[in-house]
Design a protein around this motif. Structure first.
Motif, short mmCIF file in Angstrom:
data_model
loop_
_atom_site.label_atom_id
_atom_site.label_comp_id
_atom_site.label_asym_id
_atom_site.label_seq_id
_atom_site.Cartn_x
_atom_site.Cartn_y
_atom_site.Cartn_z
N GLN A 169 4.57 1.72 1.66
CA GLN A 169 5.68 2.13 0.78
C GLN A 169 6.33 3.40 1.31
O GLN A 169 7.56 3.54 1.31
N SER A 192 0.85 -1.19 0.00
CA SER A 192 0.00 0.00 0.00
C SER A 192 0.88 1.24 0.00
O SER A 192 2.05 1.19 0.42
N PRO A 193 0.35 2.39 -0.48
CA PRO A 193 1.15 3.62 -0.46
C PRO A 193 1.65 3.97 0.93
O PRO A 193 2.76 4.51 1.08
N GLU A 194 0.84 3.68 1.96
CA GLU A 194 1.26 4.01 3.32
C GLU A 194 2.50 3.21 3.72
O GLU A 194 3.47 3.76 4.26
#
Length: 429
Positions: free
Chosen positions: A206, A202-204
């Protein structure tokens, strides 16, 4: 920097794997990383050098050496004429092969150079020459045309790479002395990016990993001053930006509507993807179309190849026109050399560099004209010979790039094209 002379006709694979991706993403041994990726890895000085001309270029590269006599320099009634017949285009005096009907409808856009005279009718060296303008035996590698255009025409604010190769059959000659930031990003023949670029996190997560990586690299660099650690962080950031921009390469939904016009082929999809990429701001896209090395059975093979080439190229020009992009997008149709006028005992045509053809359109090219000519059987240039360097100088001039721009390899000055090269001003509007 490794120059790939194995590509061209003798295509043993398209090198699309994790290693090729990471070669594009990672750094040099000296740590001068990374790029071909917008402003991500640019120093301010490099960004200041770049010129945002707004010009773009799509190169359609016919791997193997395409026949000039069977396409744009036909010799009907002559012993070298072959089996194909010419048809009249919408421009009086311009004829093309009967199997290029879509291109015939765009003849008013075409600047047809029928006087290419090149030095190396071998696949690898010929490809290098036509991509760089220099002899391949020089001691250091010169940048290929896509890298040079990327340097001077890129959009430094874009998340997308500035130089994309769709298929690597034409060879990957690299950025040479311009540095790894201008290396091509190579994708599959149909324009699809590798599946492993899709993010697994997930972007978080990452983002947290990126912060941890920065912290660790900073601490490591503090203990070892002088080491080029910024390159590693740049590679990480570049990967993140690739993941963010990868959707631009996903043309699947639109392709379903376009494939009847472009032809349902890898080359057709590659041309459609190239159109979408330049629309999104990519400066240079090269699309390969392999198989033109017709030493035997030239005519049935070429007819099949043109059935793929013609709808894709014609639809590309049509879509660029309708979207208002053609005036700033140069479309180049080229190869590493042409094919012999004489037909051999296997009904084939062999390698030939003494008089052959490339075609330019859009981007300020004055269409509806021939430049130069070959003699009546096509064995020699009759007027206005054009070298590899002249051809590249013409591309650079059209793109707003100084073809004699000076660069330095250490203290040694190097020019974008060799001394004496001249753009063909008759073709440039």
């Amino acid at each position: 920097m490794i120059t790939n002379f194995q590509a061209g006709m003798c295509n043993t694979g398209h090198h699309l794997n994790r290693r090729s991706l990471m070669k594009g993403l990672l750094t040099t041994a000296g740590g001068m990383a990374v790029a071909n990726w917008g402003a991500l890895t640019h120093s301010q000085s490099i960004a200041a050098e770049a010129k945002r001309s707004g010009k773009r270029c799509i190169m359609l590269y016919m791997g193997g050496g395409v026949s000039q006599i069977d396409t744009f320099d036909m010799k009907p009634g002559r012993p070298t004429g072959g089996e194909f017949r010419p048809v009249q285009t919408k421009v009086p005096g311009i004829h093309v092969c009967e199997f290029l009907p879509n291109i015939a409808r765009h003849a008013d856009k075409l600047g047809i150079i029928r006087s290419m005279r090149t030095k190396t009718p071998d696949h690898g060296p010929g490809g290098y020459y036509m991509h760089t303008g220099y002899h391949p035996n020089e001691k250091f590698p010169h940048p290929e045309v896509g890298a040079m255009v990327a340097k001077y025409c890129e959009n430094p604010e874009s998340d997308l790479p500035s130089f994309v190769k769709i298929g690597s059959g034409s060879g990957v000659y690299g950025a040479g002395y311009l540095g790894p930031q201008y290396e091509p990003f190579v994708v599959a023949e149909d324009g699809k990016v590798p599946s492993f670029v899709n993010p697994s996190l997930s972007p978080e997560i990452q983002g947290r990993r990126g912060e941890l990586l920065s912290f660790m690299e900073q601490r490591f660099a503090e203990q070892r001053p002088g080491e080029p650690f910024a390159a590693h962080r740049s590679a990480e950031l570049r990967t993140i930006r690739l993941m963010r921009a990868r959707q631009t390469f996903d043309v699947g939904a639109e392709w379903e509507k376009a494939k009847d016009r472009y032809g349902d082929s890898k080359f057709g999809r590659g041309c459609f993807t190239a159109m979408k990429l330049v629309e999104a701001g990519v400066s240079f896209v090269e699309v390969g179309h392999d198989g033109h090395d017709t030493h035997m059975d030239n005519f049935p093979i070429s007819k099949a190849l043109y059935s793929t080439l013609d709808p894709a190229w014609g639809s590309l020009l049509e879509d660029l026109t309708q979207r208002g992009l053609l005036q700033d997008t140069l479309v180049v149709w080229t190869s590493e050399f042409g094919r012999t006028p004489a037909i051999n005992v296997r009904a084939g045509r062999d390698h030939f560099g003494r008089a052959w053809t490339v075609v330019l359109a859009g981007g300020g090219i004055k269409g509806g004209q021939h430049y130069g000519s070959s003699d009546r059987d096509g064995f020699e240039v009759a007027e206005n010979p054009v070298s590899e360097a002249d051809y590249l100088a013409t591309i650079y001039k059209t793109m707003g790039v100084d073809h004699r721009a000076q660069h330095f390899l250490g203290a040694r000055p190097i020019w974008a094209t060799p001394e004496g090269s001249k753009p063909i001003m008759e073709l440039i509007g």
